[in-house]
Design an enzyme around this catalytic site. Structure first.
Site, PDB file in Angstrom:
ATOM      1  N   HIS A 227       0.843  -1.183   0.000  1.00 33.26           N
ATOM      2  CA  HIS A 227       0.000   0.000   0.000  1.00 33.26           C
ATOM      3  C   HIS A 227       0.882   1.238   0.000  1.00 33.26           C
ATOM      4  CE1 HIS A 227      -3.153   2.835   1.172  1.00 33.26           C
ATOM      5  NE2 HIS A 227      -3.976   1.929   0.649  1.00 33.26           N
TER       6      HIS A 227
ATOM      7  N   ASP B  51      -7.921  -5.710   0.238  1.00 28.87           N
ATOM      8  CA  ASP B  51      -8.402  -6.562  -0.852  1.00 28.87           C
ATOM      9  C   ASP B  51      -7.978  -8.012  -0.730  1.00 28.87           C
ATOM     10  OD1 ASP B  51      -9.729  -4.520  -2.213  1.00 28.87           O
ATOM     11  OD2 ASP B  51      -7.845  -3.788  -3.025  1.00 28.87           O
TER      12      ASP B  51
END
Ligand code: CMC
Length: 431
Positions: free
Chosen positions: A308, A366
């Site tokens: 991320h 996710d």
């Protein structure tokens, strides 16, 4: 936020500038470079905005090092456990948790707007049956400005409010219609006696021949997925919505732009890509092969659902999602789910691997969401549309904040031009 007296001194060529330092409530200080070009004649260069704050915001805060996510100051873990999606929507939109009366009123307003204009049914028919539901969502949400032209004037706060309620209310209906269309099944109208998540599940899974009994456990899990995805400060799709809105474009067009951006596999498309990757790996013994590929610079493969831009620690949403995956599979009596096994083992191996440790790559939201959505019966193509349904409130809250920000200007980055210098046109016969 306090605008401190501190300045950052910048010296270059023969120029010396004192740049104000801005101190936020949380997070690092920011150097205010707004006068840099006017006073110093230079730009800053920051592709991907890795060091640039594009706006001031009061909505969401991420501490990437601690792995912390706050909506209006409230930790995501507390909201996921104690709150529910429509209350979170209210919080994001209006800044405070609602009173019981405010919540009742807000829920009633959302519920009464869940139906879409009947003419929209015919609009859907223009799409191929095998169109990806995200392609349909981009088109249909953009087209909402044609169906609801009475809420497109961005200078009118009342129209902005109506457009916001319409989008939050209708997005599940539109996503469910996109799904039904791909199956060749009739659209299912919303039902006002159901809560937001239950209504969405019913619109996706019910058929006229047989009603669908909403499993409250699945409805709770769905609601939690919506909550976990509701906002995430200035991510790519939110920045797209803000940038689109900065020109004064209507809200439906702006949210359609956000949906288009979300679709990419580096962003919201990662939930589909992550589950497809876990299935491709297929069994625990093949994990080392994929870990090696992810580390190989000459191989474009990346572990989807990992890494991320902001989190350099566990994504707090992934923790809740992992727990939720366990609960849902358990409650549905799905034992020995091979995909969940592969996910857990992949996570364990990656977290112990020097490459992932060094680059601070952790599972993101996710990584586990697809496992839950699949257990509920959704195909992978619906994962990103569900993300879009959830994130709509965040996009809207951020868009509204931008519109009422007195410092707001049209977004217009500059560039470092590295093309050909000025030159004269050459006639075709002389080239
Ligand atoms: N697998 C393997 N290596 C990775 C991964 C990964 N998933 N993510 C980053 N890296 C490596 C990357 O190769 C780079 O290495 P080096 O410094 O040697 O060049 C380093 O880590 C930094 O990566 P980056 O691409 O410069 O980082 P970024 O902040 O630009 O990208 C990201 C962030 C999320 C796009 C990226 O981590 C990624 O592509 N992850 C997979 C896709 C994904 O799961 N996306 C969902 C994000 S969370 C939900 C959402 O926002 O929608």
């Amino acid at each position: 936020m306090s605008d401190s007296d501190k300045t950052a001194e910048l010296e270059f060529n023969d120029t010396s500038l004192g740049l104000p330092i801005l101190s936020p409530t949380l997070g690092p200080d920011a150097i205010d470079i707004r006068r840099l070009y006017a006073d110093g004649g230079v730009f800053t260069y920051d592709p991907g905005f890795t060091s640039t704050a594009s706006c001031k915001s009061t909505i969401t805060y991420i501490d990437g090092l601690k792995g912390e996510l706050l909506y209006r100051g409230y930790p995501i873990e507390q909201l996921a456990e104690k709150s529910h999606y429509l209350e979170v929507c209210y919080l994001l939109l209006y800044g405070e948790l609602p009173t019981a009366a405010e919540l009742e009123d807000f829920e009633a307003r959302i519920t009464r707007h869940t139906m879409v204009h009947e003419q929209m049914n015919y609009f859907f028919r223009g799409f191929r049956r095998d169109a990806h539901p995200m392609a349909i969502m981009v088109g249909v949400v953009g087209a909402m400005s044609a169906f609801y032209p009475d809420s497109t004037d961005v200078t009118d706060p009342r129209q902005r409010e109506i457009a916001s309620i319409r989008m939050i209310a209708k997005m599940p209906t539109i996503a469910a219609m996109a799904y039904k269309y791909s199956l060749g099944q009739p659209f299912v109208y919303p039902r006002n006696d159901l809560d937001y998540a239950s209504n969405f599940l019913r619109m996706c899974f019910s058929v006229p021949a047989e009603d669908y009994e909403v499993n409250p456990i699945l409805a709770r899990a769905m609601d939690r997925i919506f909550t976990l995805h509701a906002d995430h400060e200035q991510n790519a799709s939110t920045s797209t919505v803000r940038l689109s809105g900065s020109s004064g474009a209507n809200p439906f067009a702006c949210i359609a732009a956000g949906i288009a951006c979300l679709w990419g596999p580096a962003h919201g498309g990662a939930n589909q890509a992550a589950l497809e990757m876990l299935k491709e790996i297929g069994s625990v013994d093949r994990i080392p092969e994929y870990i090696a590929r992810a580390k190989d610079k000459s191989d474009p493969f990346r572990l989807m659902g990992f890494g991320h831009r902001v989190y350099k620690n566990f994504d707090p949403r992934a923790r809740v999602m992992k727990q939720s995956a366990d609960e849902v599979l358990d409650l549905l009596g799905i034992e020995n789910n091979e995909t969940l096994k592969v996910a857990k083992e992949l996570e364990r191996i990656a977290l112990e691997d020097e490459y992932f440790q060094e680059k601070k790559l952790f599972p993101n939201v996710d990584f586990y969401s697809g496992i839950i959505l699949e257990a509920m019966g959704f195909p992978t193509s619906m994962f990103t549309p569900i993300f879009a349904v959830s994130r709509t409130v965040g996009w809207i809250a951020q868009w509204k904040e931008m519109i009422s920000d007195p410092e707001q200007k049209i977004g217009r980055p500059r560039q470092l031009y590295i093309g050909a210098p000025k030159r004269d046109y050459v006639d075709v016969e002389n080239r």
